[in-house]
Design an enzyme around this catalytic site. Sequence first.
Site, PDB file in Angstrom:
ATOM      1  N   ARG A  62      41.635  40.248  48.962  1.00  0.00           N
ATOM      2  CA  ARG A  62      40.894  40.755  47.801  1.00  0.00           C
ATOM      3  C   ARG A  62      41.763  41.640  46.904  1.00  0.00           C
ATOM      4  NH1 ARG A  62      35.182  40.927  47.494  1.00  0.00           N
ATOM      5  NH2 ARG A  62      34.348  39.274  48.772  1.00  0.00           N
TER       6      ARG A  62
ATOM      7  N   ARG B 201      37.442  44.466  41.650  1.00  0.00           N
ATOM      8  CA  ARG B 201      36.844  45.560  40.872  1.00  0.00           C
ATOM      9  C   ARG B 201      37.548  46.895  40.967  1.00  0.00           C
ATOM     10  NH1 ARG B 201      31.178  44.192  43.424  1.00  0.00           N
ATOM     11  NH2 ARG B 201      32.741  43.753  45.007  1.00  0.00           N
TER      12      ARG B 201
ATOM     13  N   ARG C  35      36.708  40.553  33.706  1.00  0.00           N
ATOM     14  CA  ARG C  35      35.449  40.130  34.322  1.00  0.00           C
ATOM     15  C   ARG C  35      34.312  40.233  33.300  1.00  0.00           C
ATOM     16  NH1 ARG C  35      31.100  39.252  36.149  1.00  0.00           N
ATOM     17  NH2 ARG C  35      30.189  39.826  38.148  1.00  0.00           N
TER      18      ARG C  35
ATOM     19  N   ASP D   7      36.447  31.797  44.970  1.00  0.00           N
ATOM     20  CA  ASP D   7      35.590  32.367  46.013  1.00  0.00           C
ATOM     21  C   ASP D   7      35.309  31.298  47.063  1.00  0.00           C
ATOM     22  OD1 ASP D   7      33.909  35.003  46.414  1.00  0.00           O
ATOM     23  OD2 ASP D   7      32.667  33.358  47.126  1.00  0.00           O
TER      24      ASP D   7
ATOM     25  N   TYR E  34      25.881  31.627  54.418  1.00  0.00           N
ATOM     26  CA  TYR E  34      25.370  31.875  53.053  1.00  0.00           C
ATOM     27  C   TYR E  34      24.472  30.736  52.592  1.00  0.00           C
ATOM     28  CZ  TYR E  34      28.737  35.676  52.906  1.00  0.00           C
ATOM     29  OH  TYR E  34      29.437  36.830  53.189  1.00  0.00           O
TER      30      TYR E  34
HETATM   31  O1  CP3 Z   1      41.958  38.468  45.414  1.00  0.00           O
HETATM   32  C1  CP3 Z   1      41.459  37.672  46.240  1.00  0.00           C
HETATM   33  O2  CP3 Z   1      41.397  37.916  47.466  1.00  0.00           O
HETATM   34  C2  CP3 Z   1      41.036  36.289  45.780  1.00  0.00           C
HETATM   35  C3  CP3 Z   1      39.682  36.063  45.529  1.00  0.00           C
HETATM   36  C4  CP3 Z   1      38.582  36.136  46.579  1.00  0.00           C
HETATM   37  C5  CP3 Z   1      37.273  36.573  46.247  1.00  0.00           C
HETATM   38  N1  CP3 Z   1      36.486  36.354  47.323  1.00  0.00           N
HETATM   39  C6  CP3 Z   1      36.888  37.119  44.938  1.00  0.00           C
HETATM   40  C7  CP3 Z   1      35.607  37.850  44.796  1.00  0.00           C
HETATM   41  C8  CP3 Z   1      38.556  35.731  47.925  1.00  0.00           C
HETATM   42  C9  CP3 Z   1      39.688  35.240  48.796  1.00  0.00           C
HETATM   43  C10 CP3 Z   1      37.209  35.859  48.362  1.00  0.00           C
HETATM   44  C11 CP3 Z   1      36.760  35.481  49.710  1.00  0.00           C
HETATM   45  C12 CP3 Z   1      35.353  35.677  50.095  1.00  0.00           C
HETATM   46  N2  CP3 Z   1      34.241  35.592  49.297  1.00  0.00           N
HETATM   47  C13 CP3 Z   1      34.921  35.914  51.425  1.00  0.00           C
HETATM   48  C14 CP3 Z   1      35.808  35.954  52.656  1.00  0.00           C
HETATM   49  C15 CP3 Z   1      36.595  37.191  52.790  1.00  0.00           C
HETATM   50  C16 CP3 Z   1      35.789  38.438  53.015  1.00  0.00           C
HETATM   51  O3  CP3 Z   1      35.886  39.337  52.173  1.00  0.00           O
HETATM   52  O4  CP3 Z   1      35.099  38.508  54.038  1.00  0.00           O
HETATM   53  C17 CP3 Z   1      33.517  36.033  51.397  1.00  0.00           C
HETATM   54  C18 CP3 Z   1      32.611  36.300  52.583  1.00  0.00           C
HETATM   55  C19 CP3 Z   1      33.096  35.808  50.040  1.00  0.00           C
HETATM   56  C20 CP3 Z   1      31.704  35.754  49.528  1.00  0.00           C
HETATM   57  C21 CP3 Z   1      31.434  36.772  48.499  1.00  0.00           C
HETATM   58  N3  CP3 Z   1      32.006  36.782  47.239  1.00  0.00           N
HETATM   59  C22 CP3 Z   1      30.558  37.885  48.594  1.00  0.00           C
HETATM   60  C23 CP3 Z   1      29.737  38.254  49.820  1.00  0.00           C
HETATM   61  C24 CP3 Z   1      30.621  38.560  47.377  1.00  0.00           C
HETATM   62  C25 CP3 Z   1      29.787  39.754  46.966  1.00  0.00           C
HETATM   63  C26 CP3 Z   1      30.282  41.013  47.547  1.00  0.00           C
HETATM   64  C27 CP3 Z   1      31.285  41.644  46.638  1.00  0.00           C
HETATM   65  O5  CP3 Z   1      32.333  42.071  47.126  1.00  0.00           O
HETATM   66  O6  CP3 Z   1      30.969  41.726  45.455  1.00  0.00           O
HETATM   67  C28 CP3 Z   1      31.562  37.883  46.548  1.00  0.00           C
HETATM   68  C29 CP3 Z   1      31.967  38.234  45.163  1.00  0.00           C
HETATM   69  C30 CP3 Z   1      33.425  38.351  44.870  1.00  0.00           C
HETATM   70  N4  CP3 Z   1      34.382  37.473  45.292  1.00  0.00           N
HETATM   71  C31 CP3 Z   1      34.043  39.348  44.066  1.00  0.00           C
HETATM   72  C32 CP3 Z   1      35.413  39.036  44.020  1.00  0.00           C
HETATM   73  C33 CP3 Z   1      36.488  39.761  43.249  1.00  0.00           C
HETATM   74  C34 CP3 Z   1      33.323  40.497  43.350  1.00  0.00           C
HETATM   75  C35 CP3 Z   1      32.464  39.927  42.267  1.00  0.00           C
HETATM   76  C36 CP3 Z   1      32.526  40.645  40.941  1.00  0.00           C
HETATM   77  O7  CP3 Z   1      33.624  40.790  40.355  1.00  0.00           O
HETATM   78  O8  CP3 Z   1      31.459  40.994  40.468  1.00  0.00           O
END
Ligand code: CP3
Length: 350
Positions: free
Chosen positions: A30, A34, A43, A80, A156
């Site tokens: 990640r 944010r 974003r 994602d 999910y």
């Molecule tokens: O920089 C990176 O790592 C690349 C992008 C990336 C994202 N999600 C972007 C993201 C990667 C590799 C993921 C993986 C991901 N997504 C996982 C597995 C890894 C982990 O963290 O356990 C999971 C379970 C998800 C599913 C997911 N995506 C959730 C549960 C959420 C909401 C929670 C949150 O953190 O907001 C997301 C949204 C998400 N994916 C964001 C980002 C940057 C935030 C969304 C936003 O900008 O509003």
Amino acid sequence: MSHETGAPQKKLIQTLNGQAQDIAPIWLMRQAGRYLPEYRKTREAAGSFLDLCYTPELAEEVTLQPIRRFGLDASIVFSDILVVPDGLGQKVSFVEGEGPVLEPITSVGELAKLELERVVPHLAPVYETLRRLRKSLPVETTLIGFAGAPWTVATYMVGGRSTPDQGAAKAWAYRAPEEFQTLIDLLTEATILHLSEQVEAGAEVLQLFDTWAGSLSEAAFRRYALEPAKRIAGALKAKFPHVPMIGFPRGAGPMAKDYFRETGISGLSIDTGMSLDWARRELQPLGCLQGNLDPLLLVAGGTEMRRGIETVLKAFSGAPFIFNLGHGIVPQTPPEHVTELVDIVRGWRG
Ligand code: CP3
């Protein structure tokens, strides 16, 4: 492409291929997100989170942001894990302050609505982002593609959102294993397609995220986490023998050993709760380890952070190791702490 050109292999790839480095390569799960003001700006301009994932020039931009700031050794394409259900035709959205929302799939009949053939065409923008990144990234930076593992993605799809105990998916898996297996098999195929296409588009390393692997019983872990990972890793290895894969079976504990050995992956990403001593002894002889600083230490900073970083470096140096966190960066992380982390890792001599 270094095999074809004869150029020296990138540091992170060398490490995954079994070569220990004096200075551990570093990237962070990640790393785009944010906690970076420049991410929040892009974003906002994109509109929705999925619009950001599906607009190659914007997804490229946010992928590059942490590379520009911190000069990390690897760049993970911005996307994602839930683009796969979206590609299959299950409606996915991201609600501000709530996270992902999906129309839950609760019966085997509803699986008929999902279309495997739709995945690759629907996810074309992600592949385009990778193609752009291969041109815009610094030559020494490794480009990582990724996917969610079938079990985690299924939690999910079945729960319709983030579920604290993965209860909905587990209820289905334990009540009707043969039915649930149909979903796992479909996701396994979709994941193979999606990862293969990412390699075709320029991904040099792949990571498989199984965030919720740790909530399964031993038998269910073997069936829904280990077996699908083995099929995915095997299929990718057969098509692309030079592309290393990293697995992240978060919370697997001692079952991580069978997972590492039996899946044939090159690297194992370990979570924060893993015993360093045990991992060094039992896991690192099987291949490259990646991890596992607590992302909350990166929020705290200061002496405790430095001590935590050095403890991880001490535990894993001298054998193949990639520095990373035990889980993703959290939004409240001060970016200056990431700068400091990179400096400490690069300055450390064991
Ligand atoms: O920089 C990176 O790592 C690349 C992008 C990336 C994202 N999600 C972007 C993201 C990667 C590799 C993921 C993986 C991901 N997504 C996982 C597995 C890894 C982990 O963290 O356990 C999971 C379970 C998800 C599913 C997911 N995506 C959730 C549960 C959420 C909401 C929670 C949150 O953190 O907001 C997301 C949204 C998400 N994916 C964001 C980002 C940057 C935030 C969304 C936003 O900008 O509003």
